[in-house]
Write a protein that holds these residues in place. Structure first.
Motif, PDB file in Angstrom:
ATOM      1  N   PHE A  58       0.900  -1.177  -0.042  1.00 21.32           N
ATOM      2  CA  PHE A  58       0.027   0.229  -0.044  1.00 21.32           C
ATOM      3  C   PHE A  58       0.842   1.196  -0.103  1.00 21.32           C
ATOM      4  N   VAL A  59       0.394   2.489  -0.167  1.00 23.31           N
ATOM      5  CA  VAL A  59       0.899   3.719  -0.291  1.00 23.31           C
ATOM      6  C   VAL A  59       0.329   4.556   0.576  1.00 23.31           C
ATOM      7  N   VAL A  60       0.977   5.361   1.363  1.00 24.18           N
ATOM      8  CA  VAL A  60       0.396   6.433   2.521  1.00 24.18           C
ATOM      9  C   VAL A  60       0.216   7.664   1.884  1.00 24.18           C
ATOM     10  N   VAL A  61      -0.710   8.383   1.676  1.00 20.16           N
ATOM     11  CA  VAL A  61      -0.767   9.560   1.057  1.00 20.16           C
ATOM     12  C   VAL A  61      -1.476  10.689   2.172  1.00 20.16           C
ATOM     13  N   ALA A  96      -2.910  -0.300  -9.246  1.00 23.47           N
ATOM     14  CA  ALA A  96      -2.925  -1.451  -8.728  1.00 23.47           C
ATOM     15  C   ALA A  96      -2.412  -1.491  -7.265  1.00 23.47           C
ATOM     16  N   VAL A  97      -2.033  -0.562  -6.662  1.00 21.64           N
ATOM     17  CA  VAL A  97      -1.307  -0.570  -5.387  1.00 21.64           C
ATOM     18  C   VAL A  97      -2.552   0.165  -4.525  1.00 21.64           C
ATOM     19  N   PRO A  98      -2.992  -0.353  -3.286  1.00 20.18           N
ATOM     20  CA  PRO A  98      -3.985   0.201  -2.740  1.00 20.18           C
ATOM     21  C   PRO A  98      -3.559   1.691  -1.963  1.00 20.18           C
ATOM     22  N   VAL A  99      -4.452   2.639  -1.561  1.00 18.89           N
ATOM     23  CA  VAL A  99      -4.025   3.958  -1.015  1.00 18.89           C
ATOM     24  C   VAL A  99      -4.398   4.068   0.364  1.00 18.89           C
ATOM     25  N   VAL A 100      -3.794   4.239   1.262  1.00 22.56           N
ATOM     26  CA  VAL A 100      -4.106   4.706   2.738  1.00 22.56           C
ATOM     27  C   VAL A 100      -4.100   6.294   2.863  1.00 22.56           C
ATOM     28  N   TYR A 102      -4.770  10.163   4.757  1.00 19.04           N
ATOM     29  CA  TYR A 102      -4.839  10.789   6.152  1.00 19.04           C
ATOM     30  C   TYR A 102      -4.857  11.972   6.005  1.00 19.04           C
ATOM     31  N   CYS A 103      -5.613  12.690   7.042  1.00 18.28           N
ATOM     32  CA  CYS A 103      -5.615  14.298   7.063  1.00 18.28           C
ATOM     33  C   CYS A 103      -5.381  14.603   8.652  1.00 18.28           C
ATOM     34  N   TRP A 104      -5.752  15.601   9.114  1.00 23.49           N
ATOM     35  CA  TRP A 104      -5.542  16.129  10.510  1.00 23.49           C
ATOM     36  C   TRP A 104      -5.570  15.101  11.708  1.00 23.49           C
ATOM     37  N   GLY A 105      -7.167  14.842  11.640  1.00 17.38           N
ATOM     38  CA  GLY A 105      -7.388  13.899  12.664  1.00 17.38           C
ATOM     39  C   GLY A 105      -8.950  13.510  12.805  1.00 17.38           C
ATOM     40  N   PRO A 106      -9.596  13.156  13.855  1.00 16.74           N
ATOM     41  CA  PRO A 106     -11.036  12.721  13.794  1.00 16.74           C
ATOM     42  C   PRO A 106     -11.760  13.852  13.754  1.00 16.74           C
ATOM     43  N   GLY A 107     -11.475  15.062  13.955  1.00 23.17           N
ATOM     44  CA  GLY A 107     -12.450  16.382  13.741  1.00 23.17           C
ATOM     45  C   GLY A 107     -12.297  16.718  12.328  1.00 23.17           C
ATOM     46  N   CYS A 108     -11.530  16.329  11.452  1.00 25.42           N
ATOM     47  CA  CYS A 108     -11.510  16.705  10.110  1.00 25.42           C
ATOM     48  C   CYS A 108     -11.757  15.619   9.001  1.00 25.42           C
ATOM     49  N   ASP A 109     -12.588  15.857   7.930  1.00 25.51           N
ATOM     50  CA  ASP A 109     -13.001  14.967   7.037  1.00 25.51           C
ATOM     51  C   ASP A 109     -12.174  15.209   5.832  1.00 25.51           C
ATOM     52  N   GLY A 110     -11.055  15.859   5.916  1.00 25.98           N
ATOM     53  CA  GLY A 110     -10.241  15.962   4.673  1.00 25.98           C
ATOM     54  C   GLY A 110      -9.913  14.239   4.283  1.00 25.98           C
ATOM     55  N   ALA A 111      -9.465  13.678   5.014  1.00 22.03           N
ATOM     56  CA  ALA A 111      -9.139  12.189   4.551  1.00 22.03           C
ATOM     57  C   ALA A 111     -10.305  11.530   3.806  1.00 22.03           C
ATOM     58  N   THR A 112     -11.541  11.656   4.252  1.00 24.09           N
ATOM     59  CA  THR A 112     -12.848  11.112   3.636  1.00 24.09           C
ATOM     60  C   THR A 112     -12.908  11.589   2.343  1.00 24.09           C
ATOM     61  N   ARG A 113     -12.830  12.936   2.221  1.00 23.82           N
ATOM     62  CA  ARG A 113     -13.044  13.835   0.876  1.00 23.82           C
ATOM     63  C   ARG A 113     -11.732  13.171  -0.016  1.00 23.82           C
ATOM     64  N   ALA A 114     -10.398  12.962   0.298  1.00 19.63           N
ATOM     65  CA  ALA A 114      -9.405  12.566  -0.663  1.00 19.63           C
ATOM     66  C   ALA A 114      -9.762  10.888  -0.830  1.00 19.63           C
ATOM     67  N   ALA A 115     -10.034  10.204   0.107  1.00 19.38           N
ATOM     68  CA  ALA A 115     -10.369   8.837  -0.302  1.00 19.38           C
ATOM     69  C   ALA A 115     -11.827   8.651  -1.346  1.00 19.38           C
ATOM     70  N   TYR A 123      -9.077   3.881  -7.725  1.00 13.49           N
ATOM     71  CA  TYR A 123      -8.229   3.537  -6.915  1.00 13.49           C
ATOM     72  C   TYR A 123      -8.938   2.654  -5.723  1.00 13.49           C
ATOM     73  N   ARG A 124      -8.348   1.638  -5.269  1.00 14.59           N
ATOM     74  CA  ARG A 124      -8.752   0.953  -3.979  1.00 14.59           C
ATOM     75  C   ARG A 124      -8.185   1.765  -2.952  1.00 14.59           C
ATOM     76  N   VAL A 125      -9.088   2.273  -1.789  1.00 17.72           N
ATOM     77  CA  VAL A 125      -8.308   3.157  -0.837  1.00 17.72           C
ATOM     78  C   VAL A 125      -9.062   2.921   0.631  1.00 17.72           C
ATOM     79  N   LYS A 126      -8.358   3.131   1.613  1.00 18.12           N
ATOM     80  CA  LYS A 126      -8.774   3.129   3.202  1.00 18.12           C
ATOM     81  C   LYS A 126      -8.350   4.417   3.635  1.00 18.12           C
ATOM     82  N   GLU A 127      -9.083   4.853   4.640  1.00 18.66           N
ATOM     83  CA  GLU A 127      -8.718   6.056   5.380  1.00 18.66           C
ATOM     84  C   GLU A 127      -8.164   5.575   6.715  1.00 18.66           C
ATOM     85  N   MET A 128      -7.159   6.223   7.082  1.00 20.79           N
ATOM     86  CA  MET A 128      -6.421   5.902   8.238  1.00 20.79           C
ATOM     87  C   MET A 128      -7.131   6.756   9.432  1.00 20.79           C
TER      88      MET A 128
END
Length: 167
Positions: A58-61, A96-100, A102-115, A123-128
């Motif tokens: 996986f790759v972390v973004v 072909a490589v899943p993406v993980v 992240y953004c600031w933290g639980p109070g931010c939905d930036g990672a959700t928007r990125a996912a 892309y196959r993606v997970k939120e950290m």
């Protein structure tokens, strides 16, 4: 006096608590929900453990701004702000490589928007979960423009001196 106590106890038994006012899901439904949830999320401890073991599946973004990236980011992460994903992802990442993400933290939905942006591009993606906030709070090292930095683990979020949460 004993009669009043008995009546209150009996009423309490007849009415569900606020916890069970909505009954728990059937076990099969709960299993499907939690399995699906794990397909969409990972946590900082699992990402850290995998990266420390040399995982390359996986790759972390980091989807935050450049100023935030410079303050500290997950070592080895790729910096790709959410607004640039549609334009730059294909040139930077292998689909072909899943993406993980992240953004600031639980109070931010930036990672959700990125996912969401990555998923829309195929892309196959997970939120950290917890983002960089919990990465730092769990005592993991970050890279900064000044070099590596580590803060002590926060005993309210991670067992102090332990490698993982024991979850």
């Amino acid at each position: 006096m004993g009669h009043d106590h008995t009546d209150a106890a009996e009423r309490s038994r007849r009415r569900p608590s606020a916890v069970l006012a909505t009954p728990p899901a059937a076990p099969a439904d709960a299993a499907a929900y939690f399995a699906a949830r794990l397909a969409f999320h990972t946590d900082v401890a699992d990402v850290h453990t995998a990266l420390a073991a040399g995982a390359t599946d996986f790759v972390v973004v980091d989807s935050r701004s450049t100023a935030a990236w410079d303050q500290g980011h997950v070592p080895g992460a790729l910096h790709l702000p959410t607004a640039r994903i549609a334009a730059d992802a294909e040139g930077l990442l292998d689909r072909a490589v899943p993406v993980v993400v992240y953004c600031w933290g639980p109070g931010c939905d930036g990672a959700t928007r990125a996912a969401l942006a990555f998923a829309r591009l195929g892309y196959r993606v997970k939120e950290m979960l917890g983002g960089i906030e919990y990465w730092i709070r769990e005592g993991y090292e970050v890279e900064t423009w000044q070099g590596p930095r580590r803060q002590p683990a926060d005993p309210l979020t991670a067992p102090v001196g332990a490698e993982d949460c024991g979850c």
